[in-house]
Design an enzyme around this catalytic site. Structure first.
Site, short mmCIF file in Angstrom:
data_model
loop_
_atom_site.label_atom_id
_atom_site.label_comp_id
_atom_site.label_asym_id
_atom_site.label_seq_id
_atom_site.Cartn_x
_atom_site.Cartn_y
_atom_site.Cartn_z
N PHE A 119 -1.70 -6.67 -10.04
CA PHE A 119 -1.19 -6.90 -8.69
C PHE A 119 -1.39 -8.34 -8.22
CE2 PHE A 119 0.67 -3.64 -5.74
CZ PHE A 119 1.65 -3.01 -6.84
N GLN A 240 3.00 -8.29 7.74
CA GLN A 240 3.34 -8.62 6.37
C GLN A 240 4.84 -8.55 5.84
OE1 GLN A 240 1.85 -6.49 2.37
NE2 GLN A 240 0.75 -8.30 2.48
N HIS A 242 7.19 -8.26 2.74
CA HIS A 242 6.89 -8.13 1.24
C HIS A 242 8.06 -8.97 0.76
CE1 HIS A 242 6.77 -6.39 -2.79
NE2 HIS A 242 5.73 -5.37 -2.44
N LEU A 252 12.19 -1.26 -0.86
CA LEU A 252 11.10 -2.18 -1.71
C LEU A 252 11.29 -1.88 -2.98
CD1 LEU A 252 8.46 -3.32 -0.69
CD2 LEU A 252 7.46 -1.39 -1.73
N GLU A 255 5.65 -4.77 -5.92
CA GLU A 255 5.00 -5.58 -6.68
C GLU A 255 4.48 -5.54 -8.22
OE1 GLU A 255 2.40 -7.79 -4.00
OE2 GLU A 255 0.78 -7.55 -5.34
N ARG A 286 1.04 -12.29 -1.00
CA ARG A 286 2.52 -11.80 -0.56
C ARG A 286 3.04 -12.77 0.33
NH1 ARG A 286 2.30 -5.07 -0.17
NH2 ARG A 286 2.37 -4.82 -2.29
N HIS A 353 7.09 -5.33 6.10
CA HIS A 353 6.65 -4.06 5.13
C HIS A 353 5.41 -3.34 5.68
CE1 HIS A 353 5.54 -2.18 1.38
NE2 HIS A 353 4.51 -2.90 1.07
N ARG A 398 -2.67 -8.61 3.70
CA ARG A 398 -3.08 -7.57 2.75
C ARG A 398 -2.72 -7.86 1.30
NH1 ARG A 398 -0.92 -2.69 0.61
NH2 ARG A 398 1.09 -2.87 1.89
C1 LIG Z 1 7.87 1.51 0.54
C2 LIG Z 1 6.46 1.52 0.57
C3 LIG Z 1 5.83 1.22 -0.74
C4 LIG Z 1 4.35 1.10 -0.59
N1 LIG Z 1 3.51 0.93 -1.68
C5 LIG Z 1 2.28 0.76 -1.65
C6 LIG Z 1 1.39 1.09 -2.64
O1 LIG Z 1 1.79 0.81 -3.74
N2 LIG Z 1 0.22 0.59 -2.41
C7 LIG Z 1 -0.58 0.68 -1.53
O2 LIG Z 1 -1.72 0.25 -1.41
N3 LIG Z 1 0.28 0.72 -0.30
C8 LIG Z 1 1.53 0.77 -0.43
N4 LIG Z 1 2.19 0.90 0.80
C9 LIG Z 1 1.59 0.92 2.05
C10 LIG Z 1 1.13 2.33 2.23
O3 LIG Z 1 1.98 3.16 1.80
C11 LIG Z 1 0.77 2.72 3.78
O4 LIG Z 1 0.44 1.67 4.64
C12 LIG Z 1 0.28 4.07 3.76
O5 LIG Z 1 0.70 4.94 2.96
C13 LIG Z 1 0.24 4.56 5.30
O6 LIG Z 1 -0.50 5.81 5.29
P1 LIG Z 1 -1.03 6.54 6.56
O7 LIG Z 1 -1.57 7.76 6.29
O8 LIG Z 1 -1.59 5.34 7.66
O9 LIG Z 1 0.35 6.84 7.30
P2 LIG Z 1 1.76 7.53 6.93
O10 LIG Z 1 1.74 7.83 5.55
O11 LIG Z 1 3.10 6.59 7.32
O12 LIG Z 1 1.86 8.77 7.87
C14 LIG Z 1 1.92 8.89 9.21
C15 LIG Z 1 2.09 10.20 9.99
O13 LIG Z 1 2.08 10.10 11.08
C16 LIG Z 1 2.87 11.05 11.74
N5 LIG Z 1 3.25 10.63 13.11
C17 LIG Z 1 3.66 9.36 13.31
N6 LIG Z 1 4.12 9.48 14.71
C18 LIG Z 1 3.90 10.63 15.22
C19 LIG Z 1 3.95 11.33 16.43
N7 LIG Z 1 4.36 10.60 17.58
N8 LIG Z 1 3.84 12.74 16.39
C20 LIG Z 1 3.40 13.41 15.32
N9 LIG Z 1 3.28 12.82 14.07
C21 LIG Z 1 3.42 11.40 14.11
C22 LIG Z 1 3.99 11.05 10.59
O14 LIG Z 1 4.70 12.37 10.70
C23 LIG Z 1 3.22 10.96 9.48
O15 LIG Z 1 2.75 12.29 8.92
C24 LIG Z 1 3.68 0.98 0.82
C25 LIG Z 1 4.56 0.97 1.95
C26 LIG Z 1 5.86 1.46 1.88
C27 LIG Z 1 6.59 1.38 3.12
#
Ligand SMILES: Cc1cc2nc3c(=O)[nH]c(=O)nc-3n(C[C@H](O)[C@H](O)[C@H](O)COP(=O)(O)OP(=O)(O)OC[C@H]3O[C@@H](n4cnc5c(N)ncnc54)[C@H](O)[C@@H]3O)c2cc1C
Length: 587
Positions: A119, A240, A242, A252, A255, A286, A353, A398
């Site tokens: 990566f 960031q 992407h 997306l 990468e 990135r 992103h 990142r």
């Molecule tokens: C398309 C895409 C591909 C990616 N690929 C990668 C990768 O390959 N490798 C990598 O390391 N990272 C990757 N990332 C980044 C990574 O996936 C995210 O940063 C990470 O998954 C975020 O996880 P999280 O648990 O913080 O939040 P999330 O998984 O976004 O979860 C947020 C939670 O909060 C809840 N929530 C939000 N607001 C409220 C509210 N007001 N009330 C109640 N619930 C609420 C939502 O319902 C959800 O359950 C990618 C991101 C994207 C968008």
């Protein structure tokens, strides 16, 4: 005010990888834990993560956590806190094995070990050859992780409040946070959840930009809740972009495509990354690749009838590899770009992103705020983990594969620390009525009737403004204009009205609440960016093209009250090894 109230030891807002990994620790230790999510847990954005999660397992090429740490510090443009980075890179290895044992179906090498792909920004031997550090389950790694964590939580009897929207944090009479007011989306009724400790795990906020890879739900509710609770947000200018979003759409293209050997070309068919990053080429970090693409387009070497994108060439990998390692990418490209990568290149352009900044925490997931004279204070009972938090392991940029790692490591750690906290603080505090009323007013405000601006209109103007004025390249002029525009939009927010005042499943009301949150978050990005007069990582200013460690090797802190800024030093001392001092960042 009488509102139905529930009590738990711990309240977790957010059911992505961070929230679920924290919940699993708590539930397994028999702590009463509630997880609130505005969508069904497995629809959280973690499910969309494609490429994988970093850990120096050395299954494919030589590797060590220390090289992973070096790459992360360098990738962060030296703004990351080196103690937190050392911790994360060491913990990466047991964390990935724990996931494997919990049932995550990683792709495999012929010898049965976990498959790892190269990566961006990964190297061996402190900047040597390319490493292969990203552990992948095809191009659906987040999907595999999220479903496994959800199943393990069900087994451990975590209490889920699915499709409940958190409105605001609440406090007791002494001002200590003691839970949150939530809204049941199905019935439209409010409910108070009181807990001894609250963890914000609400994910990112890419939706503040018009073109984004992020899900519709990524609206920054948790960070806005923190802002309203007088907690500053850290390093918000570092957002960031992407490099490879589907051109004009934003979805997306991982990468991992470049990790498998795909590369970018301009309208002359030139592999232009060789000019910008002679060594790492398409696998430079990135920020570097995004700037290169925007520069190619600006200088007239873009592709398509409008010359507004570049192409990602993959066909030379062959149908076999594409179908095996990148099946979802092939699908997305066919559906959204009308191009089958087996035969033709994918049109791509940078897409909003990932948020490097967020709620400031220490290495244990505790929310930490400045207390004057350079000291820091822990906000009792409040934790943050995942993309909404800033630990700060990503600094100004990142590396791919480090976010899934961040959410898992710090989600788990926050869970472990909450266990100790609720054992030491066994009494439930009672919500103060003034605090509850203030939280309720967020809801009642939308009962105002009459003609006004529709939510969709203000939201569209706001997201366009963010895209135009806080994008890949930022100058004083562009950003000042953007800030003034955002101030105008903020003034118009009280004139926004809902037409549908029904209670049951009123998604228009949810969108209105999200808009308020997004506008606070957008302002924090705009103000932090305007103030930082240097170029570092994702924050690129043609009017201040160099990194300025003398004046700016420090974290920004934005306060909602008066759009005020403050700063704090970067923690450059790791836990056990020597510091990596700032150097010029070349790939
Ligand atoms: C398309 C895409 C591909 C990616 N690929 C990668 C990768 O390959 N490798 C990598 O390391 N990272 C990757 N990332 C980044 C990574 O996936 C995210 O940063 C990470 O998954 C975020 O996880 P999280 O648990 O913080 O939040 P999330 O998984 O976004 O979860 C947020 C939670 O909060 C809840 N929530 C939000 N607001 C409220 C509210 N007001 N009330 C109640 N619930 C609420 C939502 O319902 C959800 O359950 C990618 C991101 C994207 C968008």
């Amino acid at each position: 005010m009488s509102i139905p109230t529930r009590h738990f030891d711990a309240l977790i807002i957010g059911a992505g990888g961070a929230g679920l990994n924290a919940a699993l620790q708590l539930a397994s230790a028999d702590v009463r834990v509630a997880v609130v999510s505005k969508v069904f847990p497995t629809r959280s954005h973690t499910v969309a993560a494609q490429g994988g999660v970093n850990a120096a397992l050395a299954n494919v090429l030589p590797d060590s956590w220390h090289w992973h740490m070096f790459d992360t510090v360098k990738g962060s443009d030296y703004l990351g806190d080196q103690d937190a980075i050392e911790f994360m890179c060491r913990e990466a290895i047991p964390t990935v094995y724990e996931l494997e044992h919990a049932g995550v179906p990683f792709s495999r090498l012929d010898n049965g070990k976990i498959y790892q792909r190269p990566f961006g920004g990964q190297s061996q031997n402190f900047g040597g050859d390319q490493a292969a550090r990203t552990c992948a389950a095809a191009d659906r790694t987040g999907h595999a992780i999220l479903h496994t964590l959800y199943q393990q939580n069900i087994r451990s009897r975590t209490h889920f409040f699915d499709e409940f929207f958190a409105l605001d944090l609440v406090r007791d009479a002494e001002g200590v946070i003691c839970g949150a007011l939530v809204l049941e989306i199905e019935t439209g009724e409010p409910m108070l959840i009181e807990a001894k400790a609250t963890l914000l795990a609400t994910g990112g906020f890419g939706q503040v930009f018009r073109t984004t890879s992020n899900a519709h739900i990524n609206t920054g509710d948790g960070v806005a809740m923190a802002l309203r609770a007088d907690i500053p947000l850290m390093d918000m200018e570092f957002f960031q972009f992407h490099p490879t979003g589907i051109a004009g759409k934003g979805m997306l293209i991982t990468e991992g495509v470049r990790g498998e050997g795909g590369y970018l070309i301009n309208k002359d068919g030139e592999r232009f990354m060789e000019r910008y990053a002679p060594r790492a080429k398409d696998l430079a970090s990135r920020d570097v690749v995004s700037r290169a693409i925007v520069t190619e387009v600006k200088e007239g070497r873009g592709c398509g009838p409008n010359g507004d994108h570049v192409l990602l060439k993959v066909d030379h990998l062959g149908e076999d590899i594409i179908s095996k390692r990148l099946p979802s990418i092939r699908e997305s490209s066919k559906i959204f770009a009308g191009a089958d990568p087996v035969r033709e290149p994918i049109p791509v352009f940078p897409t909003a992103h990932y948020a490097m900044g967020g709620i400031p925490t220490d290495r244990f997931g505790r929310v930490a705020v400045p207390a004057g004279h350079g000291a820091e204070e822990i906000v009792p009972g409040l934790y943050a983990a995942g993309e909404c938090a800033c630990a700060s392991v990503h600094g100004a940029n990142r590396l791919g594969g480090n976010s899934l790692l961040d959410i898992l490591v710090f989600g788990r750690l926050a869970g472990k620390n909450i266990i100790d906290y609720v054992r030491e603080n066994p009494y439930q505090r009672t919500t103060d009525s003034a605090s509850l009323e203030q939280a309720m007013s967020r809801l009642t405000r939308w009962e105002q009737k009459g003609e006004g601006i529709p939510v969709s209109q203000l939201r569209a103007e706001f997201r366009k403004c963010m895209e135009d004025h806080a994008g890949v390249f930022r100058t004083e002029e562009i950003m000042t204009e953007g800030y003034e525009r955002l101030c105008e939009l903020r003034e118009r927010l009280p004139e926004v009205r809902l037409h549908d005042h029904s209670k049951v499943f009123n998604t228009a009301r949810i969108e209105a609440l999200e808009l308020e949150n997004m506008m606070d978050v957008g302002m924090s990005i705009a103000v932090s960016a305007l103030k930082r007069q240097e170029s570092r990582g994702a924050h690129s200013r043609p009017d201040y093209p160099d990194r300025d460690d003398q004046s700016w090797l420090k974290h920004s802190l934005y306060y909602r009250e008066g759009d005020r800024m403050d700063y704090k030093p970067v923690r450059t001392k790791p836990l056990t090894v020597e510091s990596f001092p700032p150097k010029e960042r070349v790939y």
